[in-house]
Design a protein around this motif. Structure first.
Motif, mmCIF file in Angstrom:
data_model
loop_
_atom_site.group_PDB
_atom_site.id
_atom_site.type_symbol
_atom_site.label_atom_id
_atom_site.label_comp_id
_atom_site.label_asym_id
_atom_site.label_seq_id
_atom_site.Cartn_x
_atom_site.Cartn_y
_atom_site.Cartn_z
ATOM 1 N N VAL A 7 0.819 -1.204 0.000
ATOM 2 C CA VAL A 7 0.000 0.000 0.000
ATOM 3 C C VAL A 7 0.863 1.268 0.000
ATOM 4 C CG1 VAL A 7 -0.362 0.256 2.500
ATOM 5 C CG2 VAL A 7 -2.142 0.928 0.957
ATOM 6 N N VAL A 8 2.001 1.237 0.693
ATOM 7 C CA VAL A 8 2.890 2.410 0.729
ATOM 8 C C VAL A 8 3.595 2.589 -0.612
ATOM 9 C CG1 VAL A 8 4.919 3.402 1.837
ATOM 10 C CG2 VAL A 8 3.208 2.270 3.218
ATOM 11 N N GLY A 14 1.965 -12.639 -6.816
ATOM 12 C CA GLY A 14 3.189 -12.486 -7.611
ATOM 13 C C GLY A 14 3.123 -11.393 -8.664
ATOM 14 N N GLY A 15 2.252 -10.389 -8.454
ATOM 15 C CA GLY A 15 2.150 -9.280 -9.413
ATOM 16 C C GLY A 15 1.209 -9.568 -10.573
ATOM 17 N N ALA A 16 0.601 -10.764 -10.629
ATOM 18 C CA ALA A 16 -0.286 -11.121 -11.746
ATOM 19 C C ALA A 16 -1.528 -10.249 -11.762
ATOM 20 C CB ALA A 16 -0.680 -12.593 -11.650
ATOM 21 N N VAL A 17 -2.138 -10.065 -10.600
ATOM 22 C CA VAL A 17 -3.364 -9.265 -10.535
ATOM 23 C C VAL A 17 -3.074 -7.807 -10.883
ATOM 24 C CG1 VAL A 17 -3.143 -8.864 -8.031
ATOM 25 C CG2 VAL A 17 -5.373 -8.693 -9.107
ATOM 26 N N ASP A 18 -1.904 -7.292 -10.483
ATOM 27 C CA ASP A 18 -1.548 -5.895 -10.776
ATOM 28 C C ASP A 18 -1.360 -5.681 -12.274
ATOM 29 O OD1 ASP A 18 -0.964 -4.977 -7.830
ATOM 30 O OD2 ASP A 18 0.119 -6.851 -8.108
ATOM 31 N N LYS A 67 -0.076 2.591 -15.203
ATOM 32 C CA LYS A 67 1.388 2.435 -15.208
ATOM 33 C C LYS A 67 1.919 2.285 -13.783
ATOM 34 C CE LYS A 67 5.670 4.566 -16.837
ATOM 35 N NZ LYS A 67 6.318 5.822 -17.262
ATOM 36 N N ALA A 68 1.312 3.022 -12.841
ATOM 37 C CA ALA A 68 1.757 2.965 -11.442
ATOM 38 C C ALA A 68 1.596 1.569 -10.857
ATOM 39 C CB ALA A 68 0.974 3.976 -10.607
ATOM 40 N N LEU A 69 0.571 0.834 -11.302
ATOM 41 C CA LEU A 69 0.331 -0.517 -10.766
ATOM 42 C C LEU A 69 1.477 -1.477 -11.076
ATOM 43 C CD1 LEU A 69 -3.470 -0.969 -11.568
ATOM 44 C CD2 LEU A 69 -2.454 -0.670 -9.323
ATOM 45 N N GLU A 70 2.246 -1.171 -12.128
ATOM 46 C CA GLU A 70 3.357 -2.061 -12.503
ATOM 47 C C GLU A 70 4.514 -2.010 -11.514
ATOM 48 O OE1 GLU A 70 4.508 -1.111 -16.492
ATOM 49 O OE2 GLU A 70 2.726 -2.033 -17.385
ATOM 50 N N VAL A 71 4.431 -1.087 -10.533
ATOM 51 C CA VAL A 71 5.510 -0.985 -9.543
ATOM 52 C C VAL A 71 5.584 -2.251 -8.679
ATOM 53 C CG1 VAL A 71 4.175 0.114 -7.685
ATOM 54 C CG2 VAL A 71 6.615 0.566 -7.889
ATOM 55 N N ILE A 72 4.446 -2.941 -8.491
ATOM 56 C CA ILE A 72 4.452 -4.127 -7.609
ATOM 57 C C ILE A 72 5.316 -5.246 -8.202
ATOM 58 C CG2 ILE A 72 3.034 -5.838 -6.415
ATOM 59 C CD1 ILE A 72 2.692 -2.963 -5.371
#
Length: 482
Positions: free
Chosen positions: A19-20, A335-339, A366-371
């Protein structure tokens, strides 16, 4: 940002880092627009719209419900969720062992309330992680003991009755400055004997109640300890309040503030067996086979105190995840799949809009790809290469939506079929909290500063330097004259 991390921890129990990181990335993507004089409210409105589209997609189209599974299959799913939570923690090497322990502990709770306080965690330094164990009932560290304790029985394997007290069972001097005037010296002996008579009456009533084990929140002195030992009973004083309440809850006993008029059928607790066991350098009192057992205790072992503390924090996250998965029986691939999939959905959605809103929702995507990028960086892999592979997989018409980062090989993997799962509520709450935090910060127009206070701080630093410089100059001057 600290507040949203705390709210994520209290609401879900895991995903505090997510979340941070997500909130920071949303602000980073918004910065170029703000510098180009885009009104923050336009950004806020677009971010909120993107968040709603993302959460609706996760909840309705991407999640997998577990309600129709059998009990064994549900336990297996919970085990996978716990392993996913422990994957990024210090005890990831033993994630299978601890995930099983966490699921068993949560299964022993009341499935309606799933009260976290009913899972006790005790830490014992020494031994290996694998020596940690789960107690089906209550366990607490042996309390301070007086003389006579060694003669008490240390186990009741065939069942025992437990008396819980909030009473002091020891001789104590008067707390107030009491004054007694005696006309006859023989009366002094009567007063002393009366004190002894009172304590013996209390102890006798405890014995007559039929209890094998006496626990008290307050002190049980050496006289009482020896008295109980002579009658084949076990006692422990100064028991911590949280342990006392868990014993009461598990055994059905009621904590008494007096020993008068004890009704054994109503106030005594029961359990199948009691024993005192050595764990490392400490001794533990274990109550197992409790008839109303809606509680469990995890005893953690480890080489160093700091390591056990970290293991405890990791276990807390896993316990919270399993609790949430039991209450909200829906999961998504981790593992970042949902993001990555939500990012793709938002990019496609943005193309249906006109105006600047399209750019803002694209920035959110684009921000979601940070995970997944952060997962790659933490595992020591090339994030650019992995992200390109993930984009290619998720761009496929079908079969690629469950692909996420494989931290073992540095490639991509179908995280759903590999059982890297997490509850929907974790991802949904993280998205909502991060978006709200980013929108709140964007809504701040200006920061009001007090120039006077800043100037005083600057002058303070200057004065400090000024004092140092003349002294140095004077020293050099004297040296040159010589």
């Amino acid at each position: 940002l600290v507040d949203i991390s705390k709210s994520q921890d209290s609401e879900v129990g895991d995903g505090t880092t997510t979340v941070v990181v997500l909130a920071g990335e949303l602000l980073k993507e918004a910065k170029p627009f703000v510098e180009e004089a885009v009104h923050p409210q336009s950004l806020v409105a677009a971010y909120r719209k993107a968040c709603k589209v993302a959460t609706d997609f996760i909840q309705k189209d991407f999640s997998v419900t577990l309600k129709d599974l059998s009990e064994k299959e549900k336990q297996d799913v919970l085990h996978k969720c716990a392993m996913t939570s422990l994957n990024s923690k210090l005890i990831a090497g033993e994630k299978d062992f601890f995930a099983r322990m966490v699921v068993d502990a949560v299964a022993k709770l009341d499935q309606e309330t799933l009260d976290l306080k009913m899972i006790g965690v005790k830490k014992v330094v020494g031994g290996t992680l694998r020596e940690s164990f789960l107690v089906d009932g209550v366990a607490f560290k042996k309390t301070f003991s007086y003389a006579g304790f060694e003669q008490q029985p240390k186990s009741f394997p065939d069942g025992c009755k437990i008396l819980l007290l909030n009473v002091e069972l020891e001789l104590k001097s008067e707390k107030e400055n009491a004054e007694i005037r005696l006309k006859d010296p023989s009366q002094y002996q009567e007063i002393v004997e009366a004190e002894w008579q009172i304590i013996y009456e209390k102890l006798d009533k405890c014995v007559k109640s039929g209890a094998n084990v006496v626990l008290s929140r307050l002190a049980i002195g050496d006289l009482a300890t020896q008295y109980f030992a002579d009658r084949g009973m076990f006692c422990a004083g100064r028991v911590p309040e949280d342990d006392m309440s868990r014993v009461s809850f598990a055994t059905g006993g009621m904590v008494q503030s007096t020993v008068n008029n004890l009704n054994p059928d109503k106030v005594l607790g029961q359990c199948a067996s009691f024993e005192e066991r050595q764990v490392g350098n400490d001794r533990f009192n274990l109550f197992t086979g409790c008839p109303r057992a809606k509680t469990a205790t995890i005893v953690l072992r480890g080489g160093a105190e700091q390591f056990i503390e970290e293991a405890h924090r990791s276990m807390h996250d896993a316990i919270m995840i399993v609790r949430r998965a039991v209450k909200n029986a829906a999961i998504v691939p981790g593992g970042g799949a949902v993001d990555m999939e939500v990012s793709k959905v938002l990019r496609n959605f943005s193309r249906t809009l006109m105006g600047k809103e399209q750019l803002f929702i694209n920035a959110f995507a684009k921000a979601l790809e940070v995970i997944p990028r952060q997962l790659c960086d933490n595992a020591g892999f090339d994030s650019t290469e992995v992200l390109n592979k993930l984009r290619q997989k998720h761009a496929l018409a079908e079969g690629g939506q469950h692909f996420g980062v494989d931290i073992d090989t540095g490639g991509v993997i179908d995280t759903y079929s590999s059982f890297v799962w997490e509850p929907v509520i974790v991802k949904r709450n993280a998205l909502q909290a991060a978006t709200e935090a980013a929108c709140l910060i964007l809504s701040v127009d200006e920061t009001v500063r007090n120039p006077a206070s800043e100037q005083e701080q600057g002058m303070g630093r200057g004065r400090g330097m000024g004092r140092g410089m003349p002294m140095g100059g004077m020293g050099r001057g004297r040296g040159m004259r010589r």
